[in-house]
Design a protein around this motif. Structure first.
Motif, PDB file in Angstrom:
ATOM      1  N   GLU A 160       5.939  -3.185   2.147  1.00 55.38           N
ATOM      2  CA  GLU A 160       5.919  -2.633   3.514  1.00 55.38           C
ATOM      3  C   GLU A 160       6.099  -1.119   3.471  1.00 55.38           C
ATOM      4  N   ASP A 164       8.424   1.674   8.471  1.00 54.62           N
ATOM      5  CA  ASP A 164       8.759   0.433   9.188  1.00 54.62           C
ATOM      6  C   ASP A 164      10.182  -0.018   8.868  1.00 54.62           C
ATOM      7  N   SER A 167      12.436   2.085  10.901  1.00 56.74           N
ATOM      8  CA  SER A 167      12.438   1.692  12.329  1.00 56.74           C
ATOM      9  C   SER A 167      13.320   0.471  12.561  1.00 56.74           C
ATOM     10  N   THR A 168      13.206  -0.498  11.676  1.00 51.20           N
ATOM     11  CA  THR A 168      14.047  -1.695  11.833  1.00 51.20           C
ATOM     12  C   THR A 168      15.525  -1.345  11.683  1.00 51.20           C
ATOM     13  N   PRO A 187       3.085  -7.173   6.276  1.00 52.97           N
ATOM     14  CA  PRO A 187       2.233  -8.173   6.917  1.00 52.97           C
ATOM     15  C   PRO A 187       1.342  -8.960   5.961  1.00 52.97           C
ATOM     16  N   ARG A 234      11.388 -10.891   9.587  1.00 57.11           N
ATOM     17  CA  ARG A 234      10.666 -10.038  10.540  1.00 57.11           C
ATOM     18  C   ARG A 234       9.494  -9.428   9.774  1.00 57.11           C
ATOM     19  N   ALA A 236       6.859  -6.447   9.364  1.00 60.26           N
ATOM     20  CA  ALA A 236       6.600  -5.036   9.692  1.00 60.26           C
ATOM     21  C   ALA A 236       5.116  -4.853  10.029  1.00 60.26           C
ATOM     22  N   PRO A 237       4.782  -3.906  10.913  1.00 57.92           N
ATOM     23  CA  PRO A 237       3.396  -3.827  11.399  1.00 57.92           C
ATOM     24  C   PRO A 237       2.383  -3.161  10.474  1.00 57.92           C
ATOM     25  N   THR A 238       2.792  -2.214   9.640  1.00 56.16           N
ATOM     26  CA  THR A 238       1.803  -1.377   8.939  1.00 56.16           C
ATOM     27  C   THR A 238       1.162  -2.109   7.761  1.00 56.16           C
ATOM     28  N   ARG A 239      -0.191  -2.152   7.776  1.00 59.09           N
ATOM     29  CA  ARG A 239      -0.923  -2.784   6.676  1.00 59.09           C
ATOM     30  C   ARG A 239      -1.078  -1.794   5.539  1.00 59.09           C
ATOM     31  N   ASP A 242      -3.984   0.768   5.743  1.00 63.57           N
ATOM     32  CA  ASP A 242      -3.772   1.852   6.707  1.00 63.57           C
ATOM     33  C   ASP A 242      -2.812   2.896   6.142  1.00 63.57           C
TER      34      ASP A 242
END
Ligand SMILES: NC(=O)c1ccc[n+]([C@@H]2O[C@H](COP(=O)([O-])OP(=O)(O)OC[C@H]3O[C@@H](n4cnc5c(N)ncnc54)[C@H](OP(=O)(O)O)[C@@H]3O)[C@@H](O)[C@H]2O)c1
Length: 249
Positions: A160, A164, A167-168, A187, A234, A236-239, A242
């Motif tokens: 990850e 991210d 942020s968490t 992810p 949980r 995390a959003p970032t692939r 990207d």
């Protein structure tokens, strides 16, 4: 809210301090350079004055078995004692997914010892176990390099972005203590050797990556469950793609 970030100048720490400041809190980035040393206790009492939360994202400067164990044990004991004296209400620790599944590794034994001290300690706590940071893949390759060859396990990993993770941690730090451990993972899953090969190729690094199921990861052999998260993690959003396209110049 005053939040002391131990290791606040490191990869995660500096991102966390920035996010907390943007969110209107008063983060204090604590590290030996700013006169706060968790290992010796120097500067802790002053730094913790008036703090409600401490987030420990420090890392050991040396990773041989004895040094890393001493770092995480001594630093945790010093922190927990100083936080108790200062009336801190929440201790947040960053650990690693799979820490307890890798007892062959001195680094992971030290992280288990750190977690145990926090769980047995006097303070309300939250332990965030994260998977490998995208930013750490280069160091993984370096630690497995002999000559021009990087020997790595093909075990699954679910890495990850450090952003991210920060942020968490920022969310966790301002929330109520969970007195529990939460997992955070990326992810997508990858084979460790394939991911490292990709990173080295894109950076025009001439080293060749070889898959070896017996290759050790900081002292421990891996399987597909060693470093991957449980079902409740949980995500995390970032692939990776990207993050990679942003980070490769
Ligand atoms: N790498 C990964 O993929 C990964 C995955 C999951 C969890 N983690 C965990 O994430 C945490 C942070 O990692 P990171 O990569 O952000 O670390 P990092 O960039 O190496 O930063 C380490 C920080 O610790 C500070 N520090 C060192 N000795 C200290 C001491 N005696 N007292 C107080 N602070 C001290 C450093 O300060 P100076 O700058 O002054 O030296 C620096 O701010 C670690 O606990 C690690 O186990 C890592």
């Amino acid at each position: 809210m005053k939040i002391v970030v131990i290791g606040g100048t490191g990869l995660i720490g500096s991102k966390l301090v920035e996010k907390l400041r943007k969110d209107g809190h008063e983060p204090l980035a604590a590290s030996p350079d700013s006169g706060v040393n968790a290992l010796t206790g120097e500067g802790l009492a002053g730094a913790l004055e008036g703090a409600q939360v401490v987030v420990d994202v420090a890392n050991a400067p040396a990773w041989d078995d004895a040094a890393v164990l001493d770092f995480f044990q001594t630093a945790s004991r010093n922190l927990l004692a100083a936080e108790t004296a200062a009336g801190v209400g929440h201790h947040v620790t960053l650990s690693v997914v799979g820490t307890d599944r890798l007892p062959e590794s001195g680094y992971f034994r030290a992280k288990v010892a750190q977690e145990e001290l926090v769980k047995a300690g006097p303070l309300p706590y939250t332990i965030v176990r994260a998977t490998q940071f995208f930013e750490f893949i280069g160091r993984i390759a370096d630690s497995s390099t002999e000559g021009d060859t990087v020997r790595l396990s093909p075990a699954l990993v679910q890495p990850e972005a450090a952003d991210d993770v920060a942020s968490t941690l920022a969310d966790v730090a301002v929330g109520a203590p969970l007195n529990d451990t939460v997992e955070l993972a990326g992810p997508e899953a990858f084979r460790l050797d394939e991911l490292a090969r990709r990173v080295l190729e894109e950076s025009n690094d001439p080293r060749e990556v070889t898959a070896d199921v017996h290759a050790r990861y900081f002292g421990a052999e891996l399987d597909d469950r060693s470093l991957t998260p449980g079902d409740d993690a949980r995500i995390a959003p970032t692939r990776f793609e990207d993050w990679f396209s942003q980070s490769v110049k």
